[in-house]
Design a protein around this motif. Structure first.
Motif, PDB file in Angstrom:
ATOM      1  N   ASN A 196       1.218  -1.204  -0.354  1.00 39.39           N
ATOM      2  CA  ASN A 196       0.030  -0.258   0.096  1.00 39.39           C
ATOM      3  C   ASN A 196       0.310   0.716  -0.311  1.00 39.39           C
ATOM      4  O   ASN A 196       2.301   1.225   0.294  1.00 39.39           O
ATOM      5  CB  ASN A 196      -0.701   0.300   1.026  1.00 39.39           C
ATOM      6  CG  ASN A 196      -0.133  -0.053   2.526  1.00 39.39           C
ATOM      7  OD1 ASN A 196       0.794   0.023   2.114  1.00 39.39           O
ATOM      8  ND2 ASN A 196      -1.031  -0.563   3.279  1.00 39.39           N
ATOM      9  N   LYS A 197      -0.176   2.432  -0.299  1.00 34.41           N
ATOM     10  CA  LYS A 197       0.819   3.204   0.216  1.00 34.41           C
ATOM     11  C   LYS A 197       2.202   3.776   0.896  1.00 34.41           C
ATOM     12  O   LYS A 197       2.984   4.813   1.599  1.00 34.41           O
ATOM     13  CB  LYS A 197      -0.079   4.982   0.382  1.00 34.41           C
ATOM     14  CG  LYS A 197      -0.597   4.814   1.321  1.00 34.41           C
ATOM     15  CD  LYS A 197      -2.026   5.826   1.442  1.00 34.41           C
ATOM     16  CE  LYS A 197      -3.188   6.310   1.870  1.00 34.41           C
ATOM     17  NZ  LYS A 197      -4.495   6.464   1.790  1.00 34.41           N
TER      18      LYS A 197
ATOM     19  N   ASN B  41      -4.620   5.890  -3.316  1.00 30.28           N
ATOM     20  CA  ASN B  41      -5.460   7.565  -3.893  1.00 30.28           C
ATOM     21  C   ASN B  41      -5.298   7.438  -4.683  1.00 30.28           C
ATOM     22  O   ASN B  41      -4.505   8.596  -6.230  1.00 30.28           O
ATOM     23  CB  ASN B  41      -4.293   8.413  -3.438  1.00 30.28           C
ATOM     24  CG  ASN B  41      -4.150   8.757  -1.757  1.00 30.28           C
ATOM     25  OD1 ASN B  41      -2.998   7.946  -1.744  1.00 30.28           O
ATOM     26  ND2 ASN B  41      -5.820   8.890  -1.102  1.00 30.28           N
ATOM     27  N   SER B  42      -4.922   6.368  -6.055  1.00 29.72           N
ATOM     28  CA  SER B  42      -5.511   6.500  -8.304  1.00 29.72           C
ATOM     29  C   SER B  42      -4.262   6.519  -7.995  1.00 29.72           C
ATOM     30  O   SER B  42      -4.448   6.754  -9.606  1.00 29.72           O
ATOM     31  CB  SER B  42      -6.610   7.141  -8.362  1.00 29.72           C
ATOM     32  OG  SER B  42      -7.887   6.804  -7.599  1.00 29.72           O
ATOM     33  N   LYS B  43      -2.918   6.311  -8.003  1.00 32.61           N
ATOM     34  CA  LYS B  43      -1.339   5.965  -8.643  1.00 32.61           C
ATOM     35  C   LYS B  43      -1.161   5.059  -7.318  1.00 32.61           C
ATOM     36  O   LYS B  43      -1.507   4.141  -6.928  1.00 32.61           O
ATOM     37  CB  LYS B  43      -0.787   7.735  -7.217  1.00 32.61           C
ATOM     38  CG  LYS B  43      -1.522   8.639  -8.142  1.00 32.61           C
ATOM     39  CD  LYS B  43      -1.040   9.628  -7.009  1.00 32.61           C
ATOM     40  CE  LYS B  43      -1.808  11.840  -7.621  1.00 32.61           C
ATOM     41  NZ  LYS B  43      -2.972  11.742  -7.089  1.00 32.61           N
TER      42      LYS B  43
ATOM     43  N   HIS C  49      -5.003   2.229 -11.486  1.00 36.86           N
ATOM     44  CA  HIS C  49      -4.812   3.276 -11.274  1.00 36.86           C
ATOM     45  C   HIS C  49      -6.241   4.009 -11.147  1.00 36.86           C
ATOM     46  O   HIS C  49      -7.461   4.930 -11.046  1.00 36.86           O
ATOM     47  CB  HIS C  49      -4.339   4.957 -12.756  1.00 36.86           C
ATOM     48  CG  HIS C  49      -3.270   3.824 -13.134  1.00 36.86           C
ATOM     49  ND1 HIS C  49      -2.534   3.037 -14.154  1.00 36.86           N
ATOM     50  CD2 HIS C  49      -2.426   4.844 -12.955  1.00 36.86           C
ATOM     51  CE1 HIS C  49      -2.173   3.211 -14.229  1.00 36.86           C
ATOM     52  NE2 HIS C  49      -1.441   4.331 -14.069  1.00 36.86           N
ATOM     53  N   SER C  50      -7.703   3.261 -10.776  1.00 38.62           N
ATOM     54  CA  SER C  50      -8.461   3.198 -10.263  1.00 38.62           C
ATOM     55  C   SER C  50      -8.577   3.578  -8.484  1.00 38.62           C
ATOM     56  O   SER C  50      -7.576   2.892  -7.901  1.00 38.62           O
ATOM     57  CB  SER C  50      -9.828   1.964 -10.020  1.00 38.62           C
ATOM     58  OG  SER C  50      -9.445   1.009  -9.471  1.00 38.62           O
ATOM     59  N   ALA C  51      -9.845   4.191  -7.864  1.00 36.85           N
ATOM     60  CA  ALA C  51      -9.793   3.855  -7.015  1.00 36.85           C
ATOM     61  C   ALA C  51      -9.330   3.000  -5.545  1.00 36.85           C
ATOM     62  O   ALA C  51      -9.203   2.915  -4.510  1.00 36.85           O
ATOM     63  CB  ALA C  51     -10.520   5.036  -5.865  1.00 36.85           C
ATOM     64  N   ARG C  52     -10.027   1.924  -6.468  1.00 40.76           N
ATOM     65  CA  ARG C  52      -9.854   0.842  -4.875  1.00 40.76           C
ATOM     66  C   ARG C  52      -8.820  -0.260  -6.081  1.00 40.76           C
ATOM     67  O   ARG C  52      -8.740  -1.910  -6.353  1.00 40.76           O
ATOM     68  CB  ARG C  52     -11.318  -0.279  -5.667  1.00 40.76           C
ATOM     69  CG  ARG C  52     -12.425  -0.068  -4.518  1.00 40.76           C
ATOM     70  CD  ARG C  52     -13.620  -0.584  -4.870  1.00 40.76           C
ATOM     71  NE  ARG C  52     -13.386  -1.834  -4.189  1.00 40.76           N
ATOM     72  CZ  ARG C  52     -13.084  -2.092  -2.956  1.00 40.76           C
ATOM     73  NH1 ARG C  52     -13.258  -1.308  -1.999  1.00 40.76           N
ATOM     74  NH2 ARG C  52     -13.234  -3.256  -3.063  1.00 40.76           N
TER      75      ARG C  52
END
Length: 389
Positions: free
Chosen positions: A87-88, A218-220, A374-377
């Motif tokens: 994850n981020k 975050n879509s990145k 690149h989606s929110a999920r």
């Protein structure tokens, strides 16, 4: 015995990437006269990029046909395909490191990876001496007799009966065949390279542990992996306007400025990623991602064709680029050397129709993956693909 369509024909391949060199090798095995014209000054002129994983039905199939698969497996990067999804905050959500084999027992069951530079070396050394004409930066074509006169930036010219464009996404030969242009996918990537990564970025290096990483939030995303020589290659990947790279005011040679941008645009991401910016080699390289229309068609020519990115550039999110180019080379070589076609025009037309259909499927998979990543999920979606929810 029926004469081969390309018997006594001079074939020119413009571009010495995996697709062009594979085609040259396959044609030489059939006794064809072929030259590869490459803009690099010599074989060592360019730093090669991230490793390639060879798909059994495409890249590996071409290497088998070229009698180079054993050499490929000898030089494969064992374990380079192992991956983690994080994850981020760089917290590991999926890892296959424990299930990846330490050595290859059955190359049919494992997607082997190889350094681009090593693959290029294998292909180059398989060709007859003098096959590659270095320092041949293509400029233009003009019709001559039944073939083409090629002109190069160094002032030289050469004739060929058949020309194959293997000169990449910005092919200067493609317009002689079709005016269809690629469309922007909506995604831009920024490339970072870390040399001597174990010292330069120790935390990230340890996290990768010899494999690949995919980070989502975050879509990145951040995508990265080993290069086989102690270096790492990374891509920041995000949705942006097509001309973002030129209009954002960033100086891509200024690492501090890029870190400030990252802190703003990837605001909720952990500080563990900062060492990538602090210790990467400048400049960073922005890459807007393009794709050819999936329904592209054109009228075939009897003496000019194309393969790889010149034919069907696509996003990198399915790992199909080099593999598709090498499969193009395999199929084109078979069309040109088989007895199944009456004319070169027919052979090239048959190849291009099937190539476009096949490439469209690969491009659709790449576009679909790009949207998913690149989606929110994105994190949940990718974990679901790897059966980890």
């Amino acid at each position: 015995m029926k004469r081969m369509l390309i018997q006594n024909k001079q074939i020119a391949i413009i571009g010495g990437g995996p697709g062009g060199l594979t085609l040259a090798r396959l044609l030489q095995l059939k006794g064809s006269n072929v030259k590869v014209y490459e803009r690099d000054v010599n074989k060592d002129a360019r730093v090669q990029g991230s490793p390639l994983d060879m798909h059994e039905e495409s890249g590996s199939a071409a290497l088998r046909k070229a009698n180079l698969f054993d050499e490929f497996t000898k030089n494969a990067l064992i374990g380079a395909d192992k991956k983690i999804i994080v994850n981020k905050n760089a917290e590991v959500c999926f890892s296959d490191h424990e299930t990846q084999p330490a050595e290859v027992y059955d190359s049919n069951q494992v997607r082997l990876e190889i350094s681009r530079g090593v693959l290029r070396k294998i292909l180059l050394e398989s060709l007859h001496p003098g096959t590659v004409v270095w320092d041949s930066h293509y400029v233009s074509l003009e019709k001559q007799n039944e073939g083409w006169l090629m002109h190069f930036k160094n002032g030289s010219s050469a004739y060929a009966d058949i020309v194959v464009a293997a000169d990449g996404a910005n092919s200067r030969i493609r317009p002689y065949i079709t005016n269809i242009k690629a469309f922007y996918s909506g995604i831009t990537m920024v490339e970072l390279n870390v040399y001597d990564a174990e010292k330069a970025t120790p935390h990230i290096y340890a996290l990768l542990n010899g494999g690949k990483i995919m980070a989502f939030g975050n879509s990145k995303c951040i995508l990265g992996g080993q290069k086989g020589n102690g270096d790492l290659g990374f891509y920041l990947s995000f949705k942006a306007d097509e001309n973002w790279f030129a209009n954002n005011g960033l100086d891509y040679s200024d690492k501090a400025q890029l870190l400030t941008w990252f802190k703003k645009e990837y605001a909720e991401w952990s500080s563990i990623w900062y060492e990538l910016f602090e210790n990467s080699a400048a400049p960073f390289i922005p890459r807007p991602i393009y794709c050819m229309p999936l329904d592209q068609t054109w009228k075939a020519l009897p003496n000019l064709t194309l393969l790889g990115d010149a034919a069907h550039v696509m996003p990198p999110f399915a790992g199909e680029g080099a593999n598709t180019a090498m499969l193009d080379a395999l199929e084109l070589s078979e069309c040109l050397t088989s007895a199944g076609h009456k004319t070169l025009h027919e052979a090239i037309s048959f190849y291009e129709i099937n190539m476009c259909k096949r490439a469209a499927m690969a491009a659709q998979a790449s576009l679909t993956n790009g949207e998913r990543m690149h989606s929110a999920r994105a994190l949940e979606n990718m974990l679901a693909i790897f059966d980890r929810k």
